[in-house]
Motif scaffolding. Structure first.
Motif, PDB file in Angstrom:
ATOM      1  N   VAL A  10      47.078   7.584 -26.925  1.00 14.88           N
ATOM      2  CA  VAL A  10      46.853   7.783 -25.492  1.00 14.88           C
ATOM      3  C   VAL A  10      46.947   9.256 -25.111  1.00 14.88           C
ATOM      4  O   VAL A  10      46.006   9.844 -24.547  1.00 14.88           O
ATOM      5  N   ILE A  11      48.085   9.889 -25.422  1.00 17.03           N
ATOM      6  CA  ILE A  11      48.285  11.282 -25.019  1.00 17.03           C
ATOM      7  C   ILE A  11      47.331  12.205 -25.765  1.00 17.03           C
ATOM      8  O   ILE A  11      46.751  13.130 -25.176  1.00 17.03           O
ATOM      9  N   GLY A  12      47.123  11.952 -27.045  1.00 13.53           N
ATOM     10  CA  GLY A  12      46.213  12.789 -27.817  1.00 13.53           C
ATOM     11  C   GLY A  12      44.803  12.781 -27.251  1.00 13.53           C
ATOM     12  O   GLY A  12      44.145  13.821 -27.166  1.00 13.53           O
ATOM     13  N   CYS A  13      44.333  11.598 -26.843  1.00  7.30           N
ATOM     14  CA  CYS A  13      42.978  11.505 -26.295  1.00  7.30           C
ATOM     15  C   CYS A  13      42.886  12.111 -24.900  1.00  7.30           C
ATOM     16  O   CYS A  13      41.880  12.754 -24.572  1.00  7.30           O
ATOM     17  N   ILE A  14      43.923  11.914 -24.085  1.00 10.82           N
ATOM     18  CA  ILE A  14      43.900  12.522 -22.750  1.00 10.82           C
ATOM     19  C   ILE A  14      43.812  14.041 -22.872  1.00 10.82           C
ATOM     20  O   ILE A  14      42.974  14.690 -22.233  1.00 10.82           O
ATOM     21  N   TYR A  15      44.665  14.613 -23.711  1.00 12.75           N
ATOM     22  CA  TYR A  15      44.675  16.072 -23.850  1.00 12.75           C
ATOM     23  C   TYR A  15      43.418  16.570 -24.562  1.00 12.75           C
ATOM     24  O   TYR A  15      42.838  17.590 -24.171  1.00 12.75           O
ATOM     25  N   GLY A  16      42.984  15.851 -25.604  1.00  5.82           N
ATOM     26  CA  GLY A  16      41.755  16.263 -26.287  1.00  5.82           C
ATOM     27  C   GLY A  16      40.561  16.247 -25.354  1.00  5.82           C
ATOM     28  O   GLY A  16      39.749  17.183 -25.336  1.00  5.82           O
ATOM     29  N   TRP A  17      40.453  15.197 -24.572  1.00  3.54           N
ATOM     30  CA  TRP A  17      39.357  15.050 -23.598  1.00  3.54           C
ATOM     31  C   TRP A  17      39.372  16.177 -22.568  1.00  3.54           C
ATOM     32  O   TRP A  17      38.363  16.837 -22.331  1.00  3.54           O
ATOM     33  N   GLN A  18      40.551  16.423 -21.979  1.00  2.00           N
ATOM     34  CA  GLN A  18      40.651  17.435 -20.936  1.00  2.00           C
ATOM     35  C   GLN A  18      40.448  18.856 -21.482  1.00  2.00           C
ATOM     36  O   GLN A  18      39.830  19.702 -20.838  1.00  2.00           O
ATOM     37  N   LEU A  19      40.965  19.116 -22.668  1.00  3.53           N
ATOM     38  CA  LEU A  19      40.778  20.441 -23.275  1.00  3.53           C
ATOM     39  C   LEU A  19      39.317  20.659 -23.661  1.00  3.53           C
ATOM     40  O   LEU A  19      38.790  21.770 -23.531  1.00  3.53           O
ATOM     41  N   SER A  20      38.650  19.595 -24.117  1.00  2.00           N
ATOM     42  CA  SER A  20      37.220  19.691 -24.416  1.00  2.00           C
ATOM     43  C   SER A  20      36.425  19.980 -23.157  1.00  2.00           C
ATOM     44  O   SER A  20      35.508  20.818 -23.157  1.00  2.00           O
ATOM     45  N   GLY A 136      49.935   5.958 -20.331  1.00  2.00           N
ATOM     46  CA  GLY A 136      49.070   4.790 -20.288  1.00  2.00           C
ATOM     47  C   GLY A 136      49.183   3.965 -21.545  1.00  2.00           C
ATOM     48  O   GLY A 136      50.171   4.043 -22.280  1.00  2.00           O
ATOM     49  N   GLY A 137      48.158   3.178 -21.820  1.00  2.00           N
ATOM     50  CA  GLY A 137      48.155   2.309 -22.985  1.00  2.00           C
ATOM     51  C   GLY A 137      46.797   2.288 -23.652  1.00  2.00           C
ATOM     52  O   GLY A 137      45.803   2.794 -23.117  1.00  2.00           O
ATOM     53  N   LYS A 138      46.755   1.675 -24.838  1.00  2.00           N
ATOM     54  CA  LYS A 138      45.511   1.623 -25.605  1.00  2.00           C
ATOM     55  C   LYS A 138      45.331   0.235 -26.193  1.00  2.00           C
ATOM     56  O   LYS A 138      46.281  -0.361 -26.718  1.00  2.00           O
ATOM     57  N   SER A 139      44.108  -0.272 -26.115  1.00  3.72           N
ATOM     58  CA  SER A 139      43.757  -1.543 -26.732  1.00  3.72           C
ATOM     59  C   SER A 139      42.412  -1.367 -27.420  1.00  3.72           C
ATOM     60  O   SER A 139      41.398  -1.093 -26.762  1.00  3.72           O
ATOM     61  N   ILE A 280      54.463  -0.112 -22.268  1.00  2.93           N
ATOM     62  CA  ILE A 280      55.077  -1.322 -22.810  1.00  2.93           C
ATOM     63  C   ILE A 280      54.142  -1.992 -23.814  1.00  2.93           C
ATOM     64  O   ILE A 280      54.556  -2.401 -24.900  1.00  2.93           O
ATOM     65  N   LYS A 281      52.877  -2.101 -23.444  1.00  9.55           N
ATOM     66  CA  LYS A 281      51.909  -2.785 -24.312  1.00  9.55           C
ATOM     67  C   LYS A 281      51.584  -1.973 -25.557  1.00  9.55           C
ATOM     68  O   LYS A 281      51.367  -2.523 -26.639  1.00  9.55           O
ATOM     69  N   HIS A 282      51.564  -0.646 -25.407  1.00 11.23           N
ATOM     70  CA  HIS A 282      51.108   0.227 -26.494  1.00 11.23           C
ATOM     71  C   HIS A 282      52.221   0.616 -27.461  1.00 11.23           C
ATOM     72  O   HIS A 282      51.963   0.804 -28.651  1.00 11.23           O
ATOM     73  N   SER A 283      53.461   0.713 -26.962  1.00 16.55           N
ATOM     74  CA  SER A 283      54.514   1.321 -27.784  1.00 16.55           C
ATOM     75  C   SER A 283      55.842   0.578 -27.767  1.00 16.55           C
ATOM     76  O   SER A 283      56.905   1.192 -27.629  1.00 16.55           O
ATOM     77  N   PRO A 284      55.866  -0.757 -27.914  1.00 17.49           N
ATOM     78  CA  PRO A 284      57.159  -1.459 -27.898  1.00 17.49           C
ATOM     79  C   PRO A 284      58.074  -1.040 -29.045  1.00 17.49           C
ATOM     80  O   PRO A 284      59.298  -0.989 -28.887  1.00 17.49           O
ATOM     81  N   ASP A 285      57.481  -0.719 -30.210  1.00 12.96           N
ATOM     82  CA  ASP A 285      58.293  -0.287 -31.339  1.00 12.96           C
ATOM     83  C   ASP A 285      58.983   1.042 -31.051  1.00 12.96           C
ATOM     84  O   ASP A 285      60.169   1.232 -31.367  1.00 12.96           O
ATOM     85  N   GLU A 286      58.242   1.963 -30.419  1.00 19.41           N
ATOM     86  CA  GLU A 286      58.819   3.257 -30.064  1.00 19.41           C
ATOM     87  C   GLU A 286      59.943   3.090 -29.051  1.00 19.41           C
ATOM     88  O   GLU A 286      60.984   3.741 -29.154  1.00 19.41           O
TER      89      GLU A 286
END
Length: 320
Positions: A10-20, A136-139, A280-286
């Motif tokens: 989630v965070i990687g794509c948000i930042y990658g998208w915005q930096l691009s 956010g989350g990812k599916s 919650i949906k994306h990172s319950p293990d974390e």
């Protein structure tokens, strides 16, 4: 700037998208077997952008450049926005990159993680940060996320020793170009550790409630979060970190009767609900690991951790 982002979370794509979008040359390092899939289908981003006055919902197909091997490709900056529990597999790979390349660890980090990072790299390469501005989350290949629009939701940046180096200034400039609200923090170590305790108390309360909607429907869940956060701050104190000196963590020392309405107002906003439910949906293990990181550290330091013990059964039995 030539930037490598580790992963397509989630965070990687948000930042990658915005930096691009800001004109930087961004590449994502992905696991073997993922490159063909991402190159073919891209990543769907559904984003509530609260930075803009009309708070638009943006739906876009992000098609990042991807690599399955990092190598020495002349990157100016490597961003590591992965879960901290993935450091064991990531650090040996990053150790093979050019020694002059700066690495921004943009993660939720506890003291054990920072020790792990420092054992792998020279301090001159390390910049610490936290993506307080987004979540956010990812599916599958779809990310549902929010980018917050307030000054109190920054991209935190800093060196552990508090120096404002040229590398930090350059990263701050890049983040500002992408409108990611960078804030240089001269006490980033204390900020990260106390934020970890704060975030852990929040997500543990949500795990007890089972959903973000349930969480804001009963003040008792909020009370339990506050107790956990304050107990986590006691752990921080024994680590030499004083949360009452750090903003916004200091706000949790406000009397509970006054704090609950303010937290409910914040947690009931559309963007905060989206972020919490997605996490919650994306990172319950974390989230479970965060709970036990603070819990075990507190016990090892001699604290009773009464509130953590009471919450433990909800963490252990949490399922989506």
């Amino acid at each position: 700037m030539k930037i490598l982002v580790v992963g397509t979370g989630v965070i990687g794509c948000i930042y990658g998208w915005q930096l691009s979008e800001a004109g930087h040359e961004v590449t994502h390092f992905v696991r073997k077997g993922k490159k063909l899939e991402i190159d073919k289908d891209g990543i769907i981003i559904h984003c509530l952008d609260a930075r803009k006055q009309n708070r638009p919902i943006i739906e876009t197909l992000y098609r990042p450049n991807t690599v399955e091997q990092i190598g020495n490709n002349g990157y100016d900056l490597i961003i590591v926005p992965t879960k901290a529990n993935q450091l064991n597999s990531i650090l040996p790979i990053l150790a093979k990159t050019e020694k002059y390349t700066n690495i921004l660890f943009l993660q939720n980090l506890w003291i054990t993680h920072i020790r792990q990072i420092e054992s792998a790299f020279q301090d001159s390469r390390i910049i610490y940060g936290q993506a307080h501005i987004a979540g956010g989350g990812k599916s599958g290949n779809k990310i549902t996320c929010v980018i917050f629009g307030t000054k109190n939701s920054p991209t935190m940046l800093g060196k552990k020793d508090g120096t404002v180096s040229e590398s930090v200034i350059q990263v701050e400039k890049v983040m500002r170009q992408a409108n990611l609200n960078p804030q240089i923090c001269k006490n980033i170590f204390a900020w990260l550790i106390s934020h970890y305790a704060e975030a852990n108390g929040l997500v543990a309360g949500v795990m007890e409630a089972r959903t973000a909607q349930n969480y804001i429907s009963n003040k008792e869940y909020i009370k339990h979060s506050i107790r956990l956060i304050r107990e986590g701050f006691k752990v921080c104190t024994l680590l030499g970190i004083h949360a009452w000196k750090i903003y916004p963590q200091a706000l949790y020392y406000v009397p509970t009767w006054c704090l609950i309405p303010a937290l409910l107002k914040m947690y009931r906003t559309e963007e905060t609900q989206l972020m919490i439910q997605g996490h919650i949906k994306h990172s319950p293990d974390e989230m479970k690991e965060m709970f036990y990181d603070v819990f075990e550290t507190g016990k090892n330091l001699g604290l009773s951790m009464k509130n953590y013990k009471q919450m433990q059964k909800y963490i252990d039995t949490f399922v989506l």
